[in-house]
Design a protein around this motif. Structure first.
Motif, PDB file in Angstrom:
ATOM      1  N   PRO A 115      47.957  36.939  45.228  1.00 12.21           N
ATOM      2  CA  PRO A 115      49.148  37.160  46.049  1.00 12.21           C
ATOM      3  C   PRO A 115      49.135  38.518  46.747  1.00 12.21           C
ATOM      4  O   PRO A 115      48.564  39.486  46.239  1.00 12.21           O
ATOM      5  CB  PRO A 115      50.297  37.079  45.037  1.00 12.21           C
ATOM      6  CG  PRO A 115      49.687  37.344  43.724  1.00 12.21           C
ATOM      7  CD  PRO A 115      48.256  36.928  43.804  1.00 12.21           C
ATOM      8  N   ASP A 116      49.751  38.555  47.924  1.00  9.73           N
ATOM      9  CA  ASP A 116      49.930  39.812  48.621  1.00  9.73           C
ATOM     10  C   ASP A 116      50.754  40.716  47.722  1.00  9.73           C
ATOM     11  O   ASP A 116      51.687  40.267  47.058  1.00  9.73           O
ATOM     12  CB  ASP A 116      50.643  39.568  49.959  1.00  9.73           C
ATOM     13  CG  ASP A 116      50.494  40.731  50.905  1.00  9.73           C
ATOM     14  OD1 ASP A 116      49.436  41.382  50.893  1.00  9.73           O
ATOM     15  OD2 ASP A 116      51.448  40.988  51.660  1.00  9.73           O
ATOM     16  N   GLY A 117      50.423  41.957  47.642  1.00  4.97           N
ATOM     17  CA  GLY A 117      51.093  42.889  46.742  1.00  4.97           C
ATOM     18  C   GLY A 117      50.168  43.366  45.635  1.00  4.97           C
ATOM     19  O   GLY A 117      50.363  44.445  45.088  1.00  4.97           O
ATOM     20  N   VAL A 118      49.160  42.549  45.300  1.00  2.75           N
ATOM     21  CA  VAL A 118      48.155  42.984  44.333  1.00  2.75           C
ATOM     22  C   VAL A 118      47.350  44.107  44.990  1.00  2.75           C
ATOM     23  O   VAL A 118      46.917  43.978  46.131  1.00  2.75           O
ATOM     24  CB  VAL A 118      47.220  41.820  43.923  1.00  2.75           C
ATOM     25  CG1 VAL A 118      46.035  42.318  43.122  1.00  2.75           C
ATOM     26  CG2 VAL A 118      47.998  40.786  43.126  1.00  2.75           C
ATOM     27  N   THR A 119      47.174  45.212  44.275  1.00  4.76           N
ATOM     28  CA  THR A 119      46.488  46.360  44.873  1.00  4.76           C
ATOM     29  C   THR A 119      45.075  46.575  44.345  1.00  4.76           C
ATOM     30  O   THR A 119      44.283  47.243  44.998  1.00  4.76           O
ATOM     31  CB  THR A 119      47.290  47.652  44.664  1.00  4.76           C
ATOM     32  OG1 THR A 119      47.477  47.851  43.255  1.00  4.76           O
ATOM     33  CG2 THR A 119      48.640  47.580  45.376  1.00  4.76           C
ATOM     34  N   SER A 120      44.756  46.035  43.177  1.00  7.47           N
ATOM     35  CA  SER A 120      43.405  46.239  42.664  1.00  7.47           C
ATOM     36  C   SER A 120      42.916  45.034  41.866  1.00  7.47           C
ATOM     37  O   SER A 120      43.705  44.305  41.264  1.00  7.47           O
ATOM     38  CB  SER A 120      43.325  47.504  41.802  1.00  7.47           C
ATOM     39  OG  SER A 120      44.054  47.340  40.625  1.00  7.47           O
ATOM     40  N   ILE A 121      41.601  44.868  41.907  1.00  6.82           N
ATOM     41  CA  ILE A 121      40.922  43.841  41.127  1.00  6.82           C
ATOM     42  C   ILE A 121      39.960  44.596  40.222  1.00  6.82           C
ATOM     43  O   ILE A 121      39.086  45.316  40.699  1.00  6.82           O
ATOM     44  CB  ILE A 121      40.168  42.853  42.044  1.00  6.82           C
ATOM     45  CG1 ILE A 121      41.166  42.134  42.972  1.00  6.82           C
ATOM     46  CG2 ILE A 121      39.382  41.845  41.214  1.00  6.82           C
ATOM     47  CD1 ILE A 121      40.511  41.300  44.049  1.00  6.82           C
ATOM     48  N   GLY A 122      40.150  44.467  38.930  1.00  6.97           N
ATOM     49  CA  GLY A 122      39.395  45.252  37.957  1.00  6.97           C
ATOM     50  C   GLY A 122      37.948  44.823  37.791  1.00  6.97           C
ATOM     51  O   GLY A 122      37.525  43.769  38.280  1.00  6.97           O
ATOM     52  N   ILE A 123      37.187  45.648  37.055  1.00  7.50           N
ATOM     53  CA  ILE A 123      35.781  45.347  36.806  1.00  7.50           C
ATOM     54  C   ILE A 123      35.657  44.023  36.045  1.00  7.50           C
ATOM     55  O   ILE A 123      36.485  43.691  35.205  1.00  7.50           O
ATOM     56  CB  ILE A 123      35.067  46.484  36.054  1.00  7.50           C
ATOM     57  CG1 ILE A 123      35.655  46.708  34.671  1.00  7.50           C
ATOM     58  CG2 ILE A 123      35.087  47.766  36.864  1.00  7.50           C
ATOM     59  CD1 ILE A 123      34.827  47.643  33.800  1.00  7.50           C
ATOM     60  N   TRP A 124      34.659  43.266  36.423  1.00  3.33           N
ATOM     61  CA  TRP A 124      34.346  41.976  35.795  1.00  3.33           C
ATOM     62  C   TRP A 124      35.508  40.970  35.854  1.00  3.33           C
ATOM     63  O   TRP A 124      35.501  39.980  35.137  1.00  3.33           O
ATOM     64  CB  TRP A 124      33.923  42.152  34.327  1.00  3.33           C
ATOM     65  CG  TRP A 124      32.731  43.018  34.094  1.00  3.33           C
ATOM     66  CD1 TRP A 124      32.742  44.338  33.775  1.00  3.33           C
ATOM     67  CD2 TRP A 124      31.366  42.648  34.145  1.00  3.33           C
ATOM     68  NE1 TRP A 124      31.464  44.813  33.625  1.00  3.33           N
ATOM     69  CE2 TRP A 124      30.594  43.788  33.840  1.00  3.33           C
ATOM     70  CE3 TRP A 124      30.707  41.459  34.415  1.00  3.33           C
ATOM     71  CZ2 TRP A 124      29.206  43.772  33.809  1.00  3.33           C
ATOM     72  CZ3 TRP A 124      29.318  41.438  34.379  1.00  3.33           C
ATOM     73  CH2 TRP A 124      28.590  42.584  34.071  1.00  3.33           C
ATOM     74  N   ALA A 125      36.505  41.189  36.682  1.00  9.74           N
ATOM     75  CA  ALA A 125      37.728  40.373  36.685  1.00  9.74           C
ATOM     76  C   ALA A 125      37.473  38.875  36.806  1.00  9.74           C
ATOM     77  O   ALA A 125      38.109  38.077  36.123  1.00  9.74           O
ATOM     78  CB  ALA A 125      38.673  40.839  37.791  1.00  9.74           C
ATOM     79  N   PHE A 126      36.566  38.474  37.679  1.00  7.11           N
ATOM     80  CA  PHE A 126      36.271  37.057  37.886  1.00  7.11           C
ATOM     81  C   PHE A 126      34.788  36.753  37.660  1.00  7.11           C
ATOM     82  O   PHE A 126      34.282  35.732  38.109  1.00  7.11           O
ATOM     83  CB  PHE A 126      36.681  36.633  39.301  1.00  7.11           C
ATOM     84  CG  PHE A 126      38.158  36.688  39.538  1.00  7.11           C
ATOM     85  CD1 PHE A 126      38.985  35.647  39.156  1.00  7.11           C
ATOM     86  CD2 PHE A 126      38.734  37.810  40.129  1.00  7.11           C
ATOM     87  CE1 PHE A 126      40.354  35.703  39.371  1.00  7.11           C
ATOM     88  CE2 PHE A 126      40.094  37.883  40.343  1.00  7.11           C
ATOM     89  CZ  PHE A 126      40.911  36.828  39.966  1.00  7.11           C
ATOM     90  N   SER A 127      34.094  37.624  36.976  1.00  7.91           N
ATOM     91  CA  SER A 127      32.654  37.427  36.772  1.00  7.91           C
ATOM     92  C   SER A 127      32.379  36.149  35.990  1.00  7.91           C
ATOM     93  O   SER A 127      33.150  35.750  35.125  1.00  7.91           O
ATOM     94  CB  SER A 127      32.044  38.623  36.049  1.00  7.91           C
ATOM     95  OG  SER A 127      32.565  38.733  34.750  1.00  7.91           O
ATOM     96  N   GLU A 128      31.297  35.514  36.361  1.00  6.50           N
ATOM     97  CA  GLU A 128      30.839  34.287  35.710  1.00  6.50           C
ATOM     98  C   GLU A 128      31.841  33.134  35.798  1.00  6.50           C
ATOM     99  O   GLU A 128      31.856  32.247  34.943  1.00  6.50           O
ATOM    100  CB  GLU A 128      30.429  34.550  34.266  1.00  6.50           C
ATOM    101  CG  GLU A 128      29.258  35.513  34.159  1.00  6.50           C
ATOM    102  CD  GLU A 128      28.800  35.746  32.742  1.00  6.50           C
ATOM    103  OE1 GLU A 128      28.598  34.756  32.009  1.00  6.50           O
ATOM    104  OE2 GLU A 128      28.642  36.927  32.370  1.00  6.50           O
ATOM    105  N   CYS A 129      32.662  33.138  36.844  1.00  8.84           N
ATOM    106  CA  CYS A 129      33.520  31.986  37.130  1.00  8.84           C
ATOM    107  C   CYS A 129      32.673  31.045  37.980  1.00  8.84           C
ATOM    108  O   CYS A 129      32.776  31.010  39.206  1.00  8.84           O
ATOM    109  CB  CYS A 129      34.792  32.422  37.859  1.00  8.84           C
ATOM    110  SG  CYS A 129      35.928  33.370  36.835  1.00  8.84           S
ATOM    111  N   SER A 130      31.824  30.299  37.331  1.00  8.28           N
ATOM    112  CA  SER A 130      30.754  29.545  37.988  1.00  8.28           C
ATOM    113  C   SER A 130      31.233  28.394  38.865  1.00  8.28           C
ATOM    114  O   SER A 130      30.455  27.863  39.654  1.00  8.28           O
ATOM    115  CB  SER A 130      29.759  29.034  36.950  1.00  8.28           C
ATOM    116  OG  SER A 130      30.414  28.245  35.990  1.00  8.28           O
TER     117      SER A 130
END
Length: 148
Positions: A18-33
């Motif tokens: 969503p708009d308003g999110v300011t950061s995506i952390g390390i490994w946040a979506f890693s290996e979402c195959s």
């Protein structure tokens, strides 16, 4: 979105940040195959290293205008990634950001060829496909030479 928030969610096929999110952390979506595409909203100013690493089904990425840098190994081993849209707000692409994205054929850069050349890049495209960079004023090949 915190670090490791959705890491290894192999059944995750789509996400809406969503708009308003300011950061995506390390490994946040890693290996979402199973994740196939991602649009990062303009409100995001920070994407952590390895955030989308090893998302093997990812085919397209659109990065919002708030992002100024693409971190270390952010999209490494996203071998299905064919297209990425990068805003002209990006001033640096860190090492191995697109490491082994062997399917990468198209980068759409929302700025000029000179702006693309001015981006600080550190061994960012090792083992990528034979991509072209489409800028607002022309097209560059993988080596930065103008082709149209």
């Amino acid at each position: 979105i915190g670090g490791w928030a959705f890491s290894e969610c192999s059944s995750l096929t789509s996400i809406t940040i969503p708009d308003g999110v300011t950061s995506i952390g390390i490994w946040a979506f890693s290996e979402c195959s199973s994740l196939t595409s991602i649009t990062i909203p303009d409100s995001v100013t920070s994407i952590g290293s390895w955030a989308f690493s090893e998302c093997s089904s990812l085919t397209s990425v659109t990065i919002g205008k708030g992002v100024t840098s693409i971190g270390v190994r952010t999209f490494e081993f996203c071998r299905g990634l064919t297209s990425v849209t990068i805003p002209d707000s990006v001033t640096s692409i860190f090492s191995e950001a697109f490491w082994s994205c062997s399917g990468l054929t198209s980068i759409i850069f929302q700025g000029t060829m000179q702006q693309w050349k001015d981006i600080s890049k550190h061994s960012w495209d090792t083992y990528t496909g034979n991509y072209t960079v489409t800028c607002t004023d022309g097209v560059l090949d993988k080596n930065g030479q103008q082709i149209s």
